[in-house]
Design a protein around this motif. Structure first.
Motif, mmCIF file in Angstrom:
data_model
loop_
_atom_site.group_PDB
_atom_site.id
_atom_site.type_symbol
_atom_site.label_atom_id
_atom_site.label_comp_id
_atom_site.label_asym_id
_atom_site.label_seq_id
_atom_site.Cartn_x
_atom_site.Cartn_y
_atom_site.Cartn_z
ATOM 1 N N LEU A 111 -27.749 31.069 -13.470
ATOM 2 C CA LEU A 111 -28.959 30.368 -13.893
ATOM 3 C C LEU A 111 -30.158 31.305 -13.998
ATOM 4 O O LEU A 111 -31.097 31.034 -14.757
ATOM 5 C CB LEU A 111 -29.269 29.222 -12.926
ATOM 6 C CG LEU A 111 -28.428 27.956 -13.143
ATOM 7 C CD1 LEU A 111 -28.521 27.037 -11.935
ATOM 8 C CD2 LEU A 111 -28.874 27.226 -14.404
ATOM 9 N N SER A 112 -30.126 32.393 -13.273
ATOM 10 C CA SER A 112 -31.210 33.368 -13.393
ATOM 11 C C SER A 112 -31.251 33.965 -14.786
ATOM 12 O O SER A 112 -32.277 34.511 -15.209
ATOM 13 C CB SER A 112 -31.051 34.475 -12.343
ATOM 14 O OG SER A 112 -31.149 33.949 -11.032
ATOM 15 N N GLY A 113 -30.141 33.839 -15.513
ATOM 16 C CA GLY A 113 -30.097 34.286 -16.891
ATOM 17 C C GLY A 113 -30.939 33.444 -17.830
ATOM 18 O O GLY A 113 -31.117 33.787 -18.999
ATOM 19 N N SER A 291 -26.043 44.944 -13.364
ATOM 20 C CA SER A 291 -25.429 44.140 -14.423
ATOM 21 C C SER A 291 -26.480 43.295 -15.123
ATOM 22 O O SER A 291 -27.452 42.855 -14.504
ATOM 23 C CB SER A 291 -24.360 43.216 -13.833
ATOM 24 O OG SER A 291 -23.378 43.965 -13.162
ATOM 25 N N PRO A 292 -26.288 43.046 -16.407
ATOM 26 C CA PRO A 292 -27.219 42.170 -17.125
ATOM 27 C C PRO A 292 -27.002 40.714 -16.747
ATOM 28 O O PRO A 292 -25.880 40.276 -16.540
ATOM 29 C CB PRO A 292 -26.859 42.407 -18.589
ATOM 30 C CG PRO A 292 -25.433 42.819 -18.548
ATOM 31 C CD PRO A 292 -25.245 43.581 -17.269
ATOM 32 N N ILE A 293 -28.083 39.962 -16.620
ATOM 33 C CA ILE A 293 -27.997 38.507 -16.443
ATOM 34 C C ILE A 293 -28.692 37.826 -17.608
ATOM 35 O O ILE A 293 -28.191 36.868 -18.180
ATOM 36 C CB ILE A 293 -28.629 38.063 -15.106
ATOM 37 C CG1 ILE A 293 -27.874 38.695 -13.927
ATOM 38 C CG2 ILE A 293 -28.593 36.545 -14.980
ATOM 39 C CD1 ILE A 293 -28.499 38.424 -12.582
ATOM 40 N N CYS A 294 -29.852 38.355 -17.970
ATOM 41 C CA CYS A 294 -30.655 37.768 -19.033
ATOM 42 C C CYS A 294 -29.864 37.658 -20.335
ATOM 43 O O CYS A 294 -29.330 38.639 -20.826
ATOM 44 C CB CYS A 294 -31.906 38.615 -19.243
ATOM 45 S SG CYS A 294 -32.858 38.145 -20.683
ATOM 46 N N SER A 295 -29.786 36.456 -20.885
ATOM 47 C CA SER A 295 -28.984 36.223 -22.086
ATOM 48 C C SER A 295 -29.634 36.750 -23.350
ATOM 49 O O SER A 295 -28.955 37.165 -24.278
ATOM 50 C CB SER A 295 -28.734 34.720 -22.241
ATOM 51 O OG SER A 295 -27.973 34.236 -21.165
ATOM 52 N N LYS A 296 -30.946 36.737 -23.414
ATOM 53 C CA LYS A 296 -31.640 37.095 -24.653
ATOM 54 C C LYS A 296 -31.369 38.549 -25.036
ATOM 55 O O LYS A 296 -31.129 38.863 -26.194
ATOM 56 C CB LYS A 296 -33.140 36.856 -24.500
ATOM 57 C CG LYS A 296 -33.911 37.002 -25.814
ATOM 58 C CD LYS A 296 -35.347 36.554 -25.630
ATOM 59 C CE LYS A 296 -36.102 36.567 -26.952
ATOM 60 N NZ LYS A 296 -37.487 36.096 -26.800
ATOM 61 N N LYS A 325 -42.756 30.895 -22.979
ATOM 62 C CA LYS A 325 -42.085 32.049 -23.574
ATOM 63 C C LYS A 325 -41.464 32.972 -22.518
ATOM 64 O O LYS A 325 -41.481 34.200 -22.632
ATOM 65 C CB LYS A 325 -43.053 32.834 -24.460
ATOM 66 C CG LYS A 325 -43.583 32.010 -25.631
ATOM 67 C CD LYS A 325 -44.538 32.818 -26.501
ATOM 68 C CE LYS A 325 -45.031 31.961 -27.667
ATOM 69 N NZ LYS A 325 -45.974 32.699 -28.551
ATOM 70 N N LEU A 326 -40.912 32.339 -21.479
ATOM 71 C CA LEU A 326 -40.223 33.093 -20.424
ATOM 72 C C LEU A 326 -38.723 32.912 -20.483
ATOM 73 O O LEU A 326 -37.983 33.544 -19.749
ATOM 74 C CB LEU A 326 -40.723 32.644 -19.035
ATOM 75 C CG LEU A 326 -42.190 32.942 -18.727
ATOM 76 C CD1 LEU A 326 -42.630 32.181 -17.482
ATOM 77 C CD2 LEU A 326 -42.399 34.430 -18.541
ATOM 78 N N SER A 327 -38.255 32.024 -21.369
ATOM 79 C CA SER A 327 -36.845 31.706 -21.436
ATOM 80 C C SER A 327 -36.075 32.721 -22.250
ATOM 81 O O SER A 327 -36.559 33.263 -23.233
ATOM 82 C CB SER A 327 -36.649 30.308 -22.047
ATOM 83 O OG SER A 327 -35.285 30.065 -22.266
ATOM 84 N N SER A 328 -34.823 32.955 -21.838
ATOM 85 C CA SER A 328 -33.936 33.859 -22.564
ATOM 86 C C SER A 328 -32.884 33.088 -23.349
ATOM 87 O O SER A 328 -32.051 33.681 -24.022
ATOM 88 C CB SER A 328 -33.234 34.800 -21.593
ATOM 89 O OG SER A 328 -32.330 34.081 -20.782
ATOM 90 N N VAL A 329 -32.880 31.757 -23.227
ATOM 91 C CA VAL A 329 -31.834 30.942 -23.869
ATOM 92 C C VAL A 329 -32.452 30.040 -24.908
ATOM 93 O O VAL A 329 -33.447 29.362 -24.628
ATOM 94 C CB VAL A 329 -31.096 30.098 -22.808
ATOM 95 C CG1 VAL A 329 -30.033 29.236 -23.486
ATOM 96 C CG2 VAL A 329 -30.444 31.006 -21.778
#
Length: 329
Positions: A111-113, A291-296, A325-329
């Motif tokens: 969910l942190s992604g 490791s990457p978490i952020c989806s964007k 504008k903080l979301s990556s999804v």
């Protein structure tokens, strides 16, 4: 260092601010602060509170990259002292919270992604403390640019990493609450605050001081009735203490005669206490992986994230970070 970690570090280094978060520390605090938050029988207070805290950090430290430091199981410290952290017994209530939080760690990471610029760092053989130590050591030893590092934890063990000298400035940031409760004033710990808390001891000397006095929170016992003023005198003025009845006073320093007698007659006489405490409190450095978490940025895990949004009823939170504008999804 593997290629994925190099790629992540390259992206992290596009910002001059890095925030490293002690995930376990904050998850449990969020769980207790929000322990009435349920959705269809599923406890979500720790998850919602933690995600709100990450968003708060992103707004507090504009343009920062965030690394989540996750705990592995380090057995080496327990081999040195079998009583290490054994004072943390669980009541029926705390065990229930512990089991819920422990069982949802993977959900928290996924969910942190939802949030831009978030990464994870985990090794099964090392504690989160060692993640902090390894990342800070990497920047101190190899990084040529400027970097502001903030370690978000309420664990005073991390005070030994505090340094605002040179291009790499490392501070500890303490504080907790839900997003609505955040005042915007984290307690930022610098060398001055460390010295005020620990009898005038500078962060670089803190390990020696605490090896003498112990740490009750981790069930690490120091020397019985050893006055802190003598411990600080020794820590600040002695370069090293060795088992073969040797201690060396720092160049240009002088050791008080009573503190010198304490060092010789108490510490060196029963050196195993100092040696084991020092080794337990010393942060290990290892070849960490990020490791990457952020989806964007990395296009990973979007469907799983959406399923968890529904599971924990995080639609309001998701709408909020999208609007800001903080979301990556």
């Amino acid at each position: 260092m593997d290629s994925l970690t190099e790629k992540c570090l390259s992206y992290i280094d596009s910002s001059d601010t890095l925030v490293i978060v002690d995930v376990s520390n904050y998850l449990y605090r969020c769980a207790w602060a929000n322990r009435s938050y349920y959705y269809r029988g599923v406890f979500k207070g720790h998850i919602e509170g933690f995600l709100e805290f990450i968003v708060y950090l992103m707004k507090k430290f504009k343009g920062a990259r965030v690394v989540l430091a996750l705990d592995g199981k380090d057995s080496s410290r327990r081999r040195i002292n079998e009583n290490y952290k054994k004072n943390r017994s669980l009541t029926e209530e705390t065990k229930e919270v512990h089991d819920i939080v422990h069982g949802s760690f993977s959900d928290v990471v996924v969910l942190s992604g939802l949030i831009n610029n978030v990464f994870g760092c985990y090794d099964k053989d090392y504690e989160a403390d060692d993640v902090f130590g390894s990342i800070v050591s990497y920047y101190n030893d190899t990084y040529k640019g400027r970097k502001n590092i903030y370690i978000c934890t309420n664990d005073k063990d991390m005070y030994q990493l505090v340094s605002t000298e040179g291009n790499i400035k490392t501070r500890v940031a303490r504080g907790i609450g839900t997003y609505d409760q955040m005042s915007g004033n984290l307690n930022i710990v610098t060398e001055k605050e460390v010295a005020e808390r620990f009898n005038g001891v500078h962060p670089k000397d803190l390990l020696k001081f605490r090896a003498i006095v112990g740490d009750s929170s981790d069930n690490i016992k120091g020397y019985h009735r050893f006055l802190k003023r003598y411990a600080s005198e020794i820590a600040c003025n002695v370069d090293y203490i060795q088992k073969d009845h040797i201690f060396r006073v720092k160049e240009g320093h002088a050791l008080d005669k009573r503190a010198e007698a304490k060092c010789r007659d108490v510490i060196l006489k029963d050196f195993d206490i100092f040696e084991s405490n020092y080794e337990i409190m010393r942060l290990r450095t290892f070849n960490f992986k990020i490791s990457p978490i952020c989806s964007k940025q990395f296009h990973k895990g979007k469907e799983e994230i959406k399923e968890l949004i529904n599971k924990y009823d995080l639609h309001s939170f998701y709408s909020y970070i999208k609007c800001n504008k903080l979301s990556s999804v």
